[in-house]
Design an enzyme around this catalytic site. Structure first.
Site, short mmCIF file in Angstrom:
data_model
loop_
_atom_site.label_atom_id
_atom_site.label_comp_id
_atom_site.label_asym_id
_atom_site.label_seq_id
_atom_site.Cartn_x
_atom_site.Cartn_y
_atom_site.Cartn_z
N ARG A 100 0.82 -1.22 0.00
CA ARG A 100 0.00 0.00 0.00
C ARG A 100 0.85 1.26 0.00
O ARG A 100 0.44 2.29 -0.52
CB ARG A 100 -0.97 -0.02 1.20
N ILE A 103 -7.33 7.68 -1.05
CA ILE A 103 -7.22 6.23 -1.12
C ILE A 103 -8.08 5.73 0.04
O ILE A 103 -7.96 6.23 1.16
CB ILE A 103 -5.74 5.75 -1.00
N SER A 104 -8.99 4.80 -0.22
CA SER A 104 -9.94 4.38 0.81
C SER A 104 -9.22 3.73 1.98
O SER A 104 -8.12 3.19 1.85
CB SER A 104 -10.96 3.39 0.23
N GLN A 105 -9.91 3.76 3.13
CA GLN A 105 -9.42 3.11 4.34
C GLN A 105 -9.26 1.60 4.08
O GLN A 105 -10.13 1.00 3.44
CB GLN A 105 -10.48 3.35 5.41
N PRO A 106 -8.18 0.97 4.56
CA PRO A 106 -8.01 -0.47 4.33
C PRO A 106 -9.23 -1.32 4.75
O PRO A 106 -9.60 -2.26 4.04
CB PRO A 106 -6.78 -0.82 5.16
#
Ligand code: SAM
Length: 212
Positions: free
Chosen positions: A32, A58-61
């Site tokens: 990431r 970038i979206s949260q994991p």
């Protein structure tokens, strides 16, 4: 070091309820930190969304893991993603053995991410444009994932989904959405499940929000 951080992230996601071992393996594998801007690299393995420029994230994991698990991926699935952004979600799907098609409406993010895919040797088909109208040339898709919040479900995406396929999409207002999991039972016959309280950037386009 980074691998250790990814392992800790995977443990955290498991504690939060992610069970699909294929999803967890992909998160362990995909770096990431290569998908976030250089000043953010030290934050790459925290469970947070991060800015990627142009007002996007970038979206949260956890969100990536939850949506990917919800897609019920089978190896070889043909998957359309709307909202390429950093490319991380596309790379996760690629690592799970999917044929990935992804669309981004921001030209700068599009160029930057296509370059990154090339640099990393990821064979992901990417297109610049409005994803609310889908990618007819390559339909039907086994799975479709929309990573920006929509006011309504774009009809073109339902049309381009295979019978037996699944669409995962946040639907709601500009700030807060519910995640809809839509199974296409037959043309014009859908089964819908929903989980509330997700916050995505808006899906802008013909079958999305107006820009502004
Ligand atoms: N999947 C991304 C990732 O892994 O980094 C998350 C991206 S961000 C939450 C949502 C993205 O959707 C933004 O890059 C935004 O420009 C894009 N977007 C918004 N509306 C779109 C549309 N109609 N078509 C394609 N992309 C769109």
């Amino acid at each position: 070091m980074k691998e250790e951080e990814r392992k800790e992230l995977v443990d955290h996601l498991e504690k939060r309820g992610i069970k699909d071992s294929k999803v967890l393996s992909a998160i362990l594998k995909v770096e990431r930190h290569l998908f976030v801007p250089p000043p953010m690299v030290h934050l790459a393995y925290n469970d947070n969304a991060l800015p990627i420029g142009k007002g996007q994230t970038i979206s949260q994991p956890y969100t990536v893991a939850y949506m990917t698990e919800a897609l019920q991926i089978q190896k070889g699935d043909k998957v359309l993603e709307i909202g390429t952004g950093s490319g991380y979600q596309a790379a996760i799907l690629h690592a799970m053995g999917c044929k990935v098609y992804t669309i981004e409406r921001d030209i700068d993010l599009y160029h930057k991410t296509v370059k990154l895919f090339e640099k990393l040797g990821l064979r992901i088909a990417a297109r610049f444009g409005d994803g609310t109208i889908g990618w007819e040339e390559f339909d039907p898709f086994d799975k479709i994932i929309v990573t920006a919040g929509a006011p309504e479900v774009p009809q073109k995406l339902l049309k381009q989904l295979k019978v037996g396929g699944r669409l995962v999409i946040p639907v709601g207002d500009r700030k807060l959405q519910s995640l809809r999991m839509i199974d296409k039972i037959d043309d014009d016959d859908y089964r819908i499940n929903e989980r509330p309280n997700f916050a995505f950037v808006p899906l802008i386009g013909k079958e999305g929000w107006n820009n502004g």
